[in-house]
Write an enzyme that holds these catalytic residues in place. Sequence first.
Site: not given
Ligand code: 8IG
Length: 280
Positions: A40, A72, A94, A96-97, A124, A219-220, A243, A255
């Site tokens: 990302s 993406h 991912h 989660y998808e 990210a 998450m990756s 973040n 996001h």
């Molecule tokens: I950009 O704060 C991003 N991706 N799990 N937690 C998780 N994934 C993220 C975060 C976050 N920020």
Amino acid sequence: MVAHPGQDPVEPFAHAVEAAAALRTATGIDQYDVAVVLGSGWAAAAEGLGSVVADLDLSELPGFPTPRVAGHRNLARSVQAGETMVLVLGGRVHLYEEYTPAEVVHGVRTAAAAGCRGVILTNAAGGINPALSVGAPVLIADQLNLTGRSPMSGPEPPAGRPGRFCDMTDAYGPRLRALARELDPGLTEGVYAGMFGGAYETPAEVRMLAGLGADVVGMSTVLEAIAARHLGLEVLGLSLVTNMAAGVTDAPLAHEEVLAVAAGAGPALVELIGGVLRRW
Ligand code: 8IG
């Protein structure tokens, strides 16, 4: 392996060999050296790494599903960076998808089948360590795979492939980390926690991750790093902190904000990755 609608459950290593063959046919490039997987907000890194030799749509290659997350791109770009032939993979899928681990690591296995000896995994991430700041890249020193999934689950890898219990010591190679730090002496190193994802963490979950030794969370990446090490690839990992994780500061997570921060950091990241590639 669970098949997705319209997809055959093909043996994943053979599938990657098929994808690499299709890549060779489409680009005329026989041998790649390094792959770069863009997370990302890392799309800018597809520009300016070197001279573009070929561009194609990743979903033209066998086994690549269509990414569905904003930020993406579906790009497979061949770039000459100095002496290094680079395969830039702009699409990532991912867990989660509801993609399978095999689908999540298909790009890395394809890169290996195309001759790559190393991979740069970018993402990210949320900052857990309060010393980190938004917009800063973090060099991944190690990982926590907290997804509950592994690309080494399922049937034993076929004959001619290493066994599933691959060594994850020094997964993020010391040689490449030293090279990255040489190029950017201010680069901080940290541990990346990979979550199954789908939602950001609660503050309690973030405190748990801090206690486990995580500096950043996303998450990756973690399954790709495992798949890469299984096939003997050197791995460099870079997280862009877009973040601070929940509860670390009182800013809410969105996001859109992540993508905006990533866009601003682009040029410095291109320079870092480009430098690593040229001196690989
Ligand atoms: I950009 O704060 C991003 N991706 N799990 N937690 C998780 N994934 C993220 C975060 C976050 N920020």
